[in-house]
Design a protein around this motif. Structure first.
Motif, PDB file in Angstrom:
ATOM      1  N   PRO A 192      20.784  60.158  -3.508  1.00 60.46           N
ATOM      2  CA  PRO A 192      20.977  59.376  -4.744  1.00 60.46           C
ATOM      3  C   PRO A 192      21.331  57.921  -4.514  1.00 60.46           C
ATOM      4  N   ASP A 193      21.869  57.602  -3.333  1.00 59.99           N
ATOM      5  CA  ASP A 193      22.274  56.226  -3.062  1.00 59.99           C
ATOM      6  C   ASP A 193      21.216  55.415  -2.317  1.00 59.99           C
ATOM      7  N   PHE A 194      20.063  56.028  -2.069  1.00 58.92           N
ATOM      8  CA  PHE A 194      18.991  55.268  -1.430  1.00 58.92           C
ATOM      9  C   PHE A 194      17.687  55.496  -2.193  1.00 58.92           C
ATOM     10  N   PRO A 195      17.341  54.577  -3.096  1.00 60.01           N
ATOM     11  CA  PRO A 195      16.164  54.764  -3.949  1.00 60.01           C
ATOM     12  C   PRO A 195      14.853  54.427  -3.246  1.00 60.01           C
ATOM     13  N   PHE A 196      13.788  54.983  -3.777  1.00 56.76           N
ATOM     14  CA  PHE A 196      12.425  54.647  -3.371  1.00 56.76           C
ATOM     15  C   PHE A 196      12.178  53.159  -3.630  1.00 56.76           C
ATOM     16  N   ARG A 197      11.301  52.543  -2.844  1.00 53.31           N
ATOM     17  CA  ARG A 197      10.901  51.128  -2.938  1.00 53.31           C
ATOM     18  C   ARG A 197      11.938  50.171  -2.353  1.00 53.31           C
ATOM     19  N   ARG A 198      12.973  50.676  -1.750  1.00 58.13           N
ATOM     20  CA  ARG A 198      14.054  49.834  -1.230  1.00 58.13           C
ATOM     21  C   ARG A 198      13.929  49.695   0.284  1.00 58.13           C
ATOM     22  N   LEU A 199      14.043  48.484   0.777  1.00 59.22           N
ATOM     23  CA  LEU A 199      14.147  48.212   2.211  1.00 59.22           C
ATOM     24  C   LEU A 199      15.523  47.623   2.449  1.00 59.22           C
ATOM     25  N   GLU A 200      16.279  48.240   3.337  1.00 61.31           N
ATOM     26  CA  GLU A 200      17.666  47.825   3.533  1.00 61.31           C
ATOM     27  C   GLU A 200      17.970  47.612   5.003  1.00 61.31           C
ATOM     28  N   GLU A 201      18.793  46.597   5.268  1.00 59.19           N
ATOM     29  CA  GLU A 201      19.374  46.416   6.584  1.00 59.19           C
ATOM     30  C   GLU A 201      20.888  46.467   6.451  1.00 59.19           C
ATOM     31  N   ILE A 202      21.526  47.236   7.328  1.00 60.21           N
ATOM     32  CA  ILE A 202      22.975  47.354   7.365  1.00 60.21           C
ATOM     33  C   ILE A 202      23.460  46.665   8.627  1.00 60.21           C
ATOM     34  N   PRO A 235      17.526  64.731  24.589  1.00 59.00           N
ATOM     35  CA  PRO A 235      17.054  65.142  23.259  1.00 59.00           C
ATOM     36  C   PRO A 235      17.950  66.170  22.584  1.00 59.00           C
ATOM     37  N   SER A 236      18.645  66.964  23.357  1.00 54.30           N
ATOM     38  CA  SER A 236      19.470  68.015  22.764  1.00 54.30           C
ATOM     39  C   SER A 236      20.774  67.468  22.171  1.00 54.30           C
ATOM     40  N   THR A 237      21.148  66.252  22.536  1.00 54.58           N
ATOM     41  CA  THR A 237      22.426  65.703  22.056  1.00 54.58           C
ATOM     42  C   THR A 237      22.285  64.372  21.329  1.00 54.58           C
ATOM     43  N   VAL A 238      21.077  63.813  21.268  1.00 48.87           N
ATOM     44  CA  VAL A 238      20.929  62.449  20.776  1.00 48.87           C
ATOM     45  C   VAL A 238      21.364  62.310  19.323  1.00 48.87           C
ATOM     46  N   ARG A 239      21.056  63.276  18.461  1.00 50.98           N
ATOM     47  CA  ARG A 239      21.453  63.137  17.060  1.00 50.98           C
ATOM     48  C   ARG A 239      22.970  63.110  16.905  1.00 50.98           C
ATOM     49  N   GLY A 240      23.639  64.007  17.621  1.00 54.28           N
ATOM     50  CA  GLY A 240      25.095  64.022  17.547  1.00 54.28           C
ATOM     51  C   GLY A 240      25.712  62.743  18.052  1.00 54.28           C
ATOM     52  N   GLU A 241      25.160  62.197  19.114  1.00 59.25           N
ATOM     53  CA  GLU A 241      25.681  60.943  19.665  1.00 59.25           C
ATOM     54  C   GLU A 241      25.471  59.786  18.688  1.00 59.25           C
ATOM     55  N   LEU A 242      24.306  59.756  18.032  1.00 57.89           N
ATOM     56  CA  LEU A 242      24.059  58.696  17.051  1.00 57.89           C
ATOM     57  C   LEU A 242      24.979  58.834  15.841  1.00 57.89           C
ATOM     58  N   LEU A 243      25.226  60.051  15.416  1.00 62.41           N
ATOM     59  CA  LEU A 243      26.137  60.261  14.293  1.00 62.41           C
ATOM     60  C   LEU A 243      27.540  59.771  14.639  1.00 62.41           C
ATOM     61  N   ASP A 244      27.940  59.911  15.887  1.00 63.89           N
ATOM     62  CA  ASP A 244      29.247  59.397  16.315  1.00 63.89           C
ATOM     63  C   ASP A 244      29.260  57.862  16.317  1.00 63.89           C
ATOM     64  N   VAL A 245      28.187  57.259  16.881  1.00 63.56           N
ATOM     65  CA  VAL A 245      28.131  55.797  16.981  1.00 63.56           C
ATOM     66  C   VAL A 245      28.137  55.154  15.600  1.00 63.56           C
ATOM     67  N   TYR A 246      27.414  55.763  14.634  1.00 62.52           N
ATOM     68  CA  TYR A 246      27.243  55.154  13.317  1.00 62.52           C
ATOM     69  C   TYR A 246      28.056  55.890  12.247  1.00 62.52           C
ATOM     70  N   SER A 247      29.164  56.493  12.657  1.00 60.55           N
ATOM     71  CA  SER A 247      29.971  57.287  11.727  1.00 60.55           C
ATOM     72  C   SER A 247      30.566  56.450  10.595  1.00 60.55           C
ATOM     73  N   ASP A 248      30.751  55.140  10.828  1.00 64.10           N
ATOM     74  CA  ASP A 248      31.325  54.276   9.789  1.00 64.10           C
ATOM     75  C   ASP A 248      30.264  53.708   8.847  1.00 64.10           C
ATOM     76  N   PHE A 249      29.006  53.977   9.114  1.00 63.98           N
ATOM     77  CA  PHE A 249      27.938  53.480   8.252  1.00 63.98           C
ATOM     78  C   PHE A 249      27.843  54.364   7.000  1.00 63.98           C
ATOM     79  N   PRO A 250      27.168  53.878   5.944  1.00 66.53           N
ATOM     80  CA  PRO A 250      27.109  54.632   4.690  1.00 66.53           C
ATOM     81  C   PRO A 250      26.540  56.038   4.882  1.00 66.53           C
ATOM     82  N   PRO A 251      27.001  57.006   4.066  1.00 66.56           N
ATOM     83  CA  PRO A 251      26.579  58.399   4.221  1.00 66.56           C
ATOM     84  C   PRO A 251      25.073  58.612   4.109  1.00 66.56           C
TER      85      PRO A 251
END
Length: 392
Positions: A192-202, A235-251
């Protein structure tokens, strides 16, 4: 050298295929030589900005095909990792010659490949070198085949074999920018917080991310982080590692990471090469990343290759002597691509800032940008017309 009337293009990426189509429209026979075995869904998303879509929609008349596999981008936003809006603005495609769309790189490549015709692309044929003389040029594949033509266009990417032979590897090193980039394509995604047609940089401290829909269902995202060169992921851990690195970014951004299969998460160190003073000799020249590899910070890497393709066809269509036409193409393209390379590098350096004071100053200065200044910058990037430049 025995030659025929065709133009040989080393590389069947977006730049090479666009060049093949533009040259065919100008009346030339073309033969593309490509190292990969098949055109398939690899890579990530790209911005097809108006300066590039103008070529594909208006010159090549591929609008219906591209609309079916891409998504419109009408709203651009820059936010801080703390969730504060730094800048936002609308993109009105009526202000430009072509639309602004997001698309999977492979989807664009497939549209161009199908439009050109499979018979014009020789797959599984890595170019190992070339020969050139006053009568033409010849691409030599790694198994010894010789593909002769009136000219050879090196569109074989940032690690171009054609460029290496022209310039020499030792005199033309890759330059690492100090940060790495992950790219991913989600499964069907909705938030709900990321609409279609939107390009965003954080923008954060030493961290950035960007995202936009590339079709009706899927989102392309990218994320950068300061890191030593050459690191690789499990590859088996990359998603978890990225979630840790960007944990303060918007949900909604971390939800995109979670919605991306690990096999669709790519990692590349951000590199470029110094601008060249000379792109070619006799009947050989360069195009796209082979000529002017740039950081992706302005979304102009593929777009500038498409501009190259159109300008190349204009010059070869207007000037009978091939070497003269190629030198004219290079003369017209070098100032713009050099400027884009330098601006892309500077924008990335500022975007990756980690000093809190510099980050605050960056946010403050961005907020002060008036709509008129942004419109002026957009027009410099997006209102490019190759035919108009040729006549200038």
């Amino acid at each position: 050298m025995s030659t025929n009337d065709q133009i040989v293009i080393a590389g069947a990426g977006i730049g090479g295929l666009s060049a093949g189509l533009c040259l065919r429209n100008a009346g030339f026979d073309v033969q593309l030589v490509e190292r990969i075995d098949e055109v398939c869904e690899v890579g990530a998303g790209i911005l097809l900005a108006p300066n590039a879509s103008n070529v594909h929609y208006n010159e090549l008349e591929l609008g219906n095909e591209l609309d079916a596999v891409s998504a419109p981008m009408t709203h651009f936003v820059i936010t801080s990792s703390r969730g504060h809006t730094i800048f936002e603005g609308d993109v009105d495609s009526n202000d430009f010659a072509g639309p602004c769309r997001m698309i999977h790189r492979a989807a664009l490549q497939r549209v161009l490949y199908d439009a050109l015709g499979t018979e014009r692309v020789l797959l599984s044929s890595p170019v190992a070198g070339f020969e050139v003389d006053d009568d033409g040029a010849c691409a030599i594949t790694d198994d010894g085949r010789r593909i002769e033509g009136r000219a050879l266009i090196g569109a074989d990417g940032i690690r171009s074999v054609v460029r290496a032979q022209l310039v020499g590897d030792d005199a033309d090193p890759l330059r690492y920018h100090g940060y790495t980039c992950w790219r991913g394509i989600t499964d069907p995604f909705e938030h709900p917080d990321f609409p279609f047609r939107r390009l965003e940089e954080i923008q954060g401290r030493g961290l950035r991310a960007g995202m936009g829909y590339i079709d009706d269902e899927r989102v392309y995202w990218w994320a950068t982080c300061d890191a030593p060169e050459g690191q690789r992921d499990d590859p088996s851990t990359v998603r978890g590692e990225l979630l840790d690195v960007y944990s303060d970014f918007p949900p909604y951004f971390t939800a995109m990471i979670e919605a991306t299969p690990a096999a669709r998460i790519l990692r590349n160190d951000i590199c470029d090469r110094p601008p060249l003073r000379r792109w070619g000799t006799k009947a050989v020249t360069l195009l796209g990343d082979a000529a002017h590899p740039m950081a992706p910070n302005l979304g102009q890497g593929a777009c500038s290759a498409i501009e190259d393709a159109h300008m190349l066809a204009v010059c070869l269509g207007e000037i009978d002597d091939i070497p003269t036409a190629l030198r004219r193409y290079e003369q017209l393209r070098r100032p713009r691509t050099t400027d884009l390379q330098k601006k892309s590098r500077r924008f990335g350096t500022l975007g990756q800032a980690s000093n809190p004071l510099v980050v605050r100053l960056r946010e403050w200065s961005t907020r002060l940008l008036s709509p008129l200044m942004v419109e002026k910058q957009q027009r410099r990037l997006w209102a490019y017309d190759a035919a108009e430049v040729y006549q200038s």
